[in-house]
Design an enzyme around this catalytic site. Structure first.
Site, PDB file in Angstrom:
ATOM      1  CB  SER A   1      -0.971   0.005   1.175  1.00  0.00           C
ATOM      2  OG  SER A   1      -0.319  -0.299   2.376  1.00  0.00           O
TER       3      SER A   1
ATOM      4  CG  HIS B   1      -0.842  -5.268   2.236  1.00  0.00           C
ATOM      5  ND1 HIS B   1      -0.140  -5.147   3.389  1.00  0.00           N
ATOM      6  CD2 HIS B   1      -0.794  -4.035   1.635  1.00  0.00           C
ATOM      7  CE1 HIS B   1       0.311  -3.900   3.501  1.00  0.00           C
ATOM      8  NE2 HIS B   1      -0.071  -3.195   2.451  1.00  0.00           N
TER       9      HIS B   1
ATOM     10  CG  HIS C   1       5.918  -9.259   8.411  1.00  0.00           C
ATOM     11  ND1 HIS C   1       6.840  -8.390   7.895  1.00  0.00           N
ATOM     12  CD2 HIS C   1       4.746  -8.575   8.513  1.00  0.00           C
ATOM     13  CE1 HIS C   1       6.254  -7.219   7.702  1.00  0.00           C
ATOM     14  NE2 HIS C   1       4.989  -7.303   8.065  1.00  0.00           N
TER      15      HIS C   1
ATOM     16  NE  ARG D   1       2.603  -3.986  13.298  1.00  0.00           N
ATOM     17  CZ  ARG D   1       2.358  -4.083  11.996  1.00  0.00           C
ATOM     18  NH1 ARG D   1       1.798  -3.068  11.367  1.00  0.00           N
ATOM     19  NH2 ARG D   1       2.676  -5.177  11.320  1.00  0.00           N
TER      20      ARG D   1
ATOM     21  CG  ASP E   1      -3.217  -8.396   9.609  1.00  0.00           C
ATOM     22  OD1 ASP E   1      -3.546  -7.297  10.056  1.00  0.00           O
ATOM     23  OD2 ASP E   1      -2.665  -8.549   8.502  1.00  0.00           O
TER      24      ASP E   1
END
Ligand code: HAX
Length: 426
Positions: A234, A264, A310, A319, A365
């Site tokens: 992105s 993504h 990743h 995160r 995620d």
């Protein structure tokens, strides 16, 4: 009087231009990267060929925004993070207050945006709706207007910043409107002048504030997803489109189209699906043995385990750790969160045994969906929209800096398979 973001930027830009000029003049011909055949065929992984000053992702540390590890700033307001991304330092309390006011002043969503959204099929993906809304708002672009009037190159960053504020000032309202319209949640809800950006998003979605706990969740969510250096799909897409001097509405909409991909940003919708599927299959929160079995079934059917692996990270994504800590504080009796936590104990070992993924650890995620689900957002396909509201900050900060630096149009050299075959034989 507190400085506005524009005044702050105006003070910084001469220095960053000077730094860039000096580096280019003194060291312009130094080599910083080389490319192997595997990298050329493999998504350019690891090739150092673009600049991003807002954040770096260290394989062994994760996201670092302007020198600050994300765990050190996770409890800041997202508005502070945007200020940090774009200026390199956190705002003072007064600057934050002024900036929040400025964002609210840029908060009016043009009526035609709602008309366009309502004319789309109800079954449209909410990401297609969000990207369309940002694109149709291109009509508001100050950058395009000023470009057509013949502004100087050194001024590009000013209307780019104005457009950035228009996008950030409205994107949460648009995203909330999409949620309410698409999922029949009732009429649009107006934002409040008293609430911050994240809290207003919660209000406009129509979620119960739970004595401010939902606001805290949303601030964390929007802060954690804000940026992830420049090479991800992105950011890189937004960068490339913006480098053609397409205005920020075109560039951000394009970047968000990339975020909509399952490898993504869409991964977060797939993650919770995977977790809930295990719960469905085993009739409640599964045991570690049952999760292990389900993980192998997934891998053996040729699929990836969403939320794990990743392109850059080689450790547990901080995160994810931040969401996990939040979950342990507020959601410890929630069976979905318990399952996510159990998956975290089992899946890395399975992936290590499987032996393919370079990084067996969870990414952001893997943890976010369970938390959104708990606070009442049960429509998985909407999760990438929340991600987008946050990631717009990183894309826009990078874009404004690039217009200030006069970054050139992106144009890497592509080569044919034949050319590579001939080259390697030489
Ligand atoms: N489950 C199973 N296999 C995996 C895997 C996973 N979670 N992660 C990687 N692999 C496999 C890859 O498919 C690849 O297999 P092939 O050689 O057969 O193609 C192999 O391991 C090597 O891949 P890699 O080098 O470790 O990973 P990449 O840099 O190619 O891809 C991905 C990184 C994130 C796309 C990948 O790990 C993946 O597909 N993960 C699951 C989806 C996911 O969680 N995506 C969200 C990422 C975070 C993000 O960007 N959010 O926006």
């Amino acid at each position: 009087m507190a400085k506005t973001l524009k005044e702050k930027m105006a003070g910084i830009i001469p220095k960053i231009r000077e730094e860039r000029k000096e580096l280019l003049t003194k060291y312009g011909d130094k080599v910083i990267s080389e490319v192997t055949v595997a990298q050329a065929f493999g998504g350019m992984r690891g090739v150092k060929g673009m600049i991003c000053d807002t954040s770096v992702v260290e394989p062994d540390k994760g996201l670092i925004i302007r020198g600050k590890p994300i765990m050190d700033i996770k409890d800041r307001y997202p508005e502070e993070i945007f200020w940090l991304l774009i200026t390199g330092s956190l705002p003072s309390a007064d600057e934050l207050k002024e900036f929040q006011k400025e964002l609210r002043n840029h908060g009016e969503v043009p009526k035609y945006v709602w008309k366009v959204l309502k004319s789309m099929p109800k079954s449209s993906h909410p990401m297609a709706m969000l990207d369309t809304a940002v694109l149709v708002m291109e009509h508001e672009s100050e950058f395009r207007k000023r470009y057509n009037e013949g502004m100087k190159k050194t001024e590009y960053w000013e209307p780019a910043l104005e457009d950035a504020l228009k996008i950030l000032g409205t994107i949460h309202s648009i995203a909330a409107g999409i949620y309410r319209y698409k999922y029949n949640k009732g009429p649009l809800i107006e934002p409040s002048n008293k609430l911050d950006w994240a809290a207003n998003y919660v209000k406009m979605l129509g979620l119960p504030p739970k004595k401010g706990e939902t606001y805290e969740m949303m601030r964390l969510y929007l802060t954690l997803h804000s940026d992830h250096e420049g090479g991800n799909v992105s950011a890189n897409t937004c960068h490339t489109v913006g480098s053609a001097l397409s205005d920020p509405f075109y560039a951000v909409s394009a970047g968000l189209n990339g975020l909509a991909g399952p490898l993504h940003g869409l991964a977060n919708q797939e993650c919770l699906n995977w977790v809930l599927d295990t719960m469905k299959k085993f009739g409640g929160a599964p045991t570690e043995e049952q999760i292990e079995q389900y993980a192998w079934d997934t891998l053996n059917s040729g699929k990836v385990i969403p939320g794990y692996g990743h392109a850059v990270l080689r450790v547990t994504d901080p995160r994810f750790a931040a969401f996990n800590a939040f979950g342990k504080k507020y959601l410890k009796n929630d069976p979905v969160f318990q399952t996510v936590d159990r998956v975290f104990k089992v899946v890395p070992e399975v992936l290590k045994k499987h032996g393919k993924a370079k990084n067996p650890w969870p990414n952001v995620d893997a943890g976010s969906g369970a938390i959104l689900f708990h606070y009442g957002i049960k429509e998985f396909e909407y999760y990438t929209v929340l991600f987008s509201v946050s990631r717009a900050m990183g894309m826009l900060a990078q874009l404004v800096i690039n217009r200030a630096l006069g970054t050139a149009i992106t144009r890497p050299k592509s080569v044919s398979t034949k050319w590579i075959a001939a080259q390697v034989k030489k």
